[in-house]
Scaffold this active site. Structure first.
Site, PDB file in Angstrom:
ATOM      1  CG  HIS A   7      64.115  51.518  67.830  1.00  0.00           C
ATOM      2  ND1 HIS A   7      63.846  51.966  66.875  1.00  0.00           N
ATOM      3  CD2 HIS A   7      63.615  50.317  68.389  1.00  0.00           C
ATOM      4  CE1 HIS A   7      62.926  51.163  66.256  1.00  0.00           C
ATOM      5  NE2 HIS A   7      62.896  50.334  66.985  1.00  0.00           N
ATOM      6  CD  GLU A  12      62.949  55.773  67.621  1.00  0.00           C
ATOM      7  OE1 GLU A  12      63.986  55.474  66.450  1.00  0.00           O
ATOM      8  OE2 GLU A  12      62.897  57.054  67.201  1.00  0.00           O
ATOM      9  CG  HIS A  22      67.329  57.719  60.083  1.00  0.00           C
ATOM     10  ND1 HIS A  22      67.252  56.820  60.901  1.00  0.00           N
ATOM     11  CD2 HIS A  22      68.235  57.211  59.884  1.00  0.00           C
ATOM     12  CE1 HIS A  22      67.035  55.789  60.347  1.00  0.00           C
ATOM     13  NE2 HIS A  22      68.469  56.352  59.776  1.00  0.00           N
TER      14      HIS A  22
END
Length: 254
Positions: free
Chosen positions: A44, A76, A200
């Site tokens: 990310h 992402e 997550h």
């Protein structure tokens, strides 16, 4: 088939960035994870480059191309022009779009697909025209109207935000309720032709109940919990433990 495991390298990069030194090596630990059986690598790249740096992206792309050609690269982020250009330059297999403010420490909510459908439609088309699979970050309790809108963006998958599920680590009853909620949302997504990823705060302890609740789960992206375990078990041993958890095993409570 068990869900694919994509190892998120952000926490490794954040540890490296504490010093002006090249270790721990992002690509080195990515190589170890892939050699141990991980299916792909996730990054990310935030605008402030506080963990993954833009300069890491060509090295990870090269690692996968040269040594693990069947491995997947997942990038992402929030779809700014800078982010989209990074994706186009480094050719990920999957792009996961998240609705993050740049100041957020981590992703903590999904898209409002109804309100942002047209923006997501345009961005999704651009990414798919480049040949990338597109996944959109999705709240764990998204309803039918939200998932209708998600499907209308043209996305291939949604990634269910499992932070609230991960937060129930010391409450079995709450964990069961959150797993059921995720299972219902996954069913709604699948009914609309969307594949389902999850990510997550996932651990070897909470993966088996999640997999039981979402039998057709395509992929999990795991960074913090996996990196924390790697301090104790090593990266290779940790990847093996998470792969076992995705098959329903390795429930040692850690």
């Amino acid at each position: 088939m068990p869900a694919a495991l994509s190892v998120n390298l952000n926490a490794v990069a954040m540890l490296r960035n504490r010093r002006d030194l090249p270790w721990p090596s992002v690509t080195g630990l990515g190589r170890t994870a892939m050699a141990a059986g991980a299916h792909g690598l996730t990054v990310h790249p935030r605008p402030d480059q506080r963990h993954i740096r833009f300069s890491d992206l060509p090295n990870i792309r090269s690692l996968l191309d040269k040594e693990f050609p069947h491995g997947e690269f997942n990038i992402e982020g929030y779809p700014t022009e800078e982010f989209l250009s990074l994706c186009e330059a480094h050719r990920p297999d999957q792009v996961t779009l998240v609705p993050d403010d740049p100041s957020q420490p981590t992703s903590d909510h999904g898209w409002d697909f109804i309100a942002q459908k047209e923006i997501l439609k345009s961005v999704t088309k651009r990414l798919k025209d480049n040949g990338f699979r597109v996944s959109h970050f999705c709240d764990p309790d998204a309803d039918e109207r939200q998932l209708d809108a998600a499907a209308a963006t043209g996305a291939d998958r949604v990634e269910l935000y499992t932070g609230p599920y991960g937060a129930t680590f010391n409450d079995n009853s709450a964990q069961s309720d959150k797993a059921d909620q995720l299972g219902r949302t996954a069913d709604l997504a699948e009914e609309r032709g969307l594949g389902v990823n999850a990510g997550h705060d996932l651990t070897v302890a909470n993966l088996p109940p999640l997999v039981a609740a979402i039998p057709n789960l395509s992929e999990v992206s795991i960074g913090h919990g996996l990196t924390a375990d790697a301090l104790e078990y090593g990266m290779a041993g940790t990847v093996e433990r998470f792969l076992a958890a995705l098959k329903g095993g390795c429930t040692d409570g850690r």
